[in-house]
Design a protein around this motif. Structure first.
Motif: not given
Lengths: 394, 394
Positions: A28, A261, B8, B10, B13-16, B21, B79, B205, B212-213, B264, B340, B342
């Protein structure tokens, strides 16, 4: 070298490269940071290549989306249908009249989208039959149409429209010309500037071998002016996610109005770089060589093609089943010959199959796939003459 | 065990996960075959879990999208904003009146979408301030509103609305209750059936750690009836890609009306299985523990939180910068501390930072991230007292 493994000969979604798949699995990142804006700049530049527009820089902050020809490209997080709706919803007022001739399912979809947003004269031709250009010329000459919209390449029936002739008519009659190029852009010659196309749409998972779920539009300056004017006059259709003005606000900064996306954009950018490496005209030529071989081979084997001669598509070939055959042939082909082609839609379901020749499909894969199709017909009792398959693609 | 590597933190979008993945990098399949319909059935079942609805089977052909509570879930290739627009555009006639109270950017976006499709009474509260429930009760009592729409969890200002109280008011006054749950569903307690919510939206996400998407909606039977009635009466807004009736036609067959974002959907289905393995309530509890620790820690360190006490979000904490600080702190934190968080949006840009506590963020990652934030403040001259960070999350 002979092709090994699966043959995937579907008119989209098409096979993605390992590099594209790897990019899609990137961990991400945020949608607003410089990393993603670098991706967008890269993607925008690749989109300009695929759309056959003048080049732009891949560097963030260099207006990667625009070029000397005045066209701008906009990536849309959604399918090609969403991108086509973005064009139509923004470009027309509810009372604008548009002309939509069709000869297949996706043209009919263009007409259906238009029916939501403006007044449509929908002229239907049988699936696979050429448009009657004299009839369209007569219609355009009436001076009542704001635009002509066509599905440039009709995957449902395997026919490509004569865009150059239609473009000339539109120019002569002062009518906007808009192309659904979802299955042509990147695979067939498309010339937005030469044809004076106001807007053209493509889908990632078709000729450019990207992932499904992301698409793009290219629009010229007149298109943008019309959208702005209609909005200022308070005469526009409702639109939000697909709002062109929101996208334009963000584009110069390599950004998107809503969360995009992200991973699809990364994957598509890689696919578009592969297209650049091959060269756009080389790709057009390869698609033509693939489709031409399929057409001549199956014609020689005694099959009927659905689309009118001279306008058969170079990215998909629609082939009628012989008497007594239906999609059980396709199932056997998939299960026992590891080869996928696609069936037909709507009223032609079970009556024909369609062979894709878009994206990065190699000559070797097509030769092997045709061998397997022939073997599958033979095994199911439809004995075909012995032919030198490879020679059709030489 | 201490967290190593990047932090991370945030709010999407968050970590996948690696498994998510990996699923996103699956080689191409067609959108209409049984393989993808298996993916959709799996995804639909996972969506029902995340939406806190009754269970369904993951098997294709078993109405994976519906359950005993009468709600149906629909995945949207776009989205969360697209999914929210799908709800609004289909549910209301141009003359319907809706009430939209807001206290942040995403609530304001709900009001903006509504302005495209119906008549909106938009009541604005300062970002981070609680709604005035008495005022809203008075408005709902007027009997002129078709629906109340809220952004349930406002990531721009770190406040969660009192949905239970608003739900009760809506029931009492016979007003439809619609939730933008994009950043709450899967991370905070949401009870669609108990609250009699007509429609609720989530984004992949955010709390469910998907890509995302892609997004989803859950709608009840009354919602669907209203959409059908409005359509039959010819009184509907224009809609195509986001047409709910097209989606409903395809849903029972585990299909989608247009080409979906195939990869996705595969990735999200994996994320949702991970959510099921953790357990929905366990995830809610972890998010609360993370956010509660951040709130207490930064308050003890002398920072001000933006959102009103008692309604601070458990998936994001909005923290005001001390005097003399701005987003250069965030840049340093990212570059030198591999952490990170935001920044803020619109008028609060540069005045605060936001720490996400959604998705699969572990306690260890948050503890480590807080250590680094403190160290970064210290290094930049804002000396903070020594505290036992880990004890806030114990």
């Amino acid at each position: 070298m002979a092709h090994e493994g699966d043959c995937f000969l579907v008119p989209g979604p098409v096979r993605m490269s390992d590099a594209c798949l790897e990019a899609m699995a990137t961990p991400v990142i945020t949608a607003r940071g410089t990393e993603f804006r670098d991706v967008m700049a890269d993607l925008n530049s690749g989109l300009r290549t695929a759309f056959n527009l003048t080049p732009s820089s891949r560097e963030r902050g260099t207006e990667s989306w625009s070029g000397e020809d005045g066209y701008k490209v906009i990536a849309v997080s959604g399918s090609g249908t969403a991108a086509m709706e973005m064009v139509i919803a923004n470009r027309f007022r509810p009372n604008d009249r548009v002309l939509v001739p069709t000869n297949g399912k996706f043209g009919e979809r263009v007409a259906d989208i238009c029916k939501q947003y403006c007044q449509v004269k929908h002229i239907t031709y049988e699936w696979g039959r050429s448009f009657d250009l004299m009839e369209l010329e007569e219609q355009l000459g009436r001076g009542t149409f704001e635009a002509l919209l066509i599905c440039h390449n009709e995957t449902s029936s395997g026919i490509t429209q004569d865009a150059a002739a239609l473009a000339q008519m539109c120019t002569e009659h002062g009518v906007a010309f808009i192309l659904d190029g979802i299955t042509s852009v990147g695979g067939l010659p498309v010339h937005p500037a030469k044809w004076n196309v106001e807007a053209v749409v493509m889908g990632a998972q078709k000729c450019t071998s990207g992932p499904s779920g992301i698409a793009a539009i290219a629009v010229n300056e007149h298109f943008v002016e019309r959208v702005q004017t209609i909005r200022q006059q308070g005469d526009s259709n409702p639109v939000y996610y697909l709002d062109l003005l929101s996208a334009l606000k963000k584009g110069n900064d390599d950004q998107t109005p809503w969360t995009p996306a992200i991973n699809l954009a990364m994957g598509w950018a890689v696919s578009l770089r592969e297209l650049e490496e091959e060269g756009l005209e080389n790709r057009w030529n390869r698609c033509r060589r693939l489709a031409d071989g399929v057409r001549r081979l199956f014609s020689d084997l005694g099959f009927m093609l659905l689309a009118d001669g001279g306008q058969q598509s170079d990215t998909v070939t629609a082939i009628m089943y012989p008497e007594g055959f239906n999609d059980s042939w396709r199932s056997k082909l998939k299960d026992e010959y590891q080869t996928q082609v696609i069936g037909a839609q709507d009223h032609l379901k079970g009556k024909m199959f369609r062979v894709g020749s878009m994206g990065t499909t190699s000559i070797d894969e097509m030769v092997e796939g045709c061998h397997r199709m022939i073997a599958c017909f033979n095994e199911m009792g439809h004995a075909l003459p012995n032919v030198d398959v490879a020679s059709y693609f030489a």
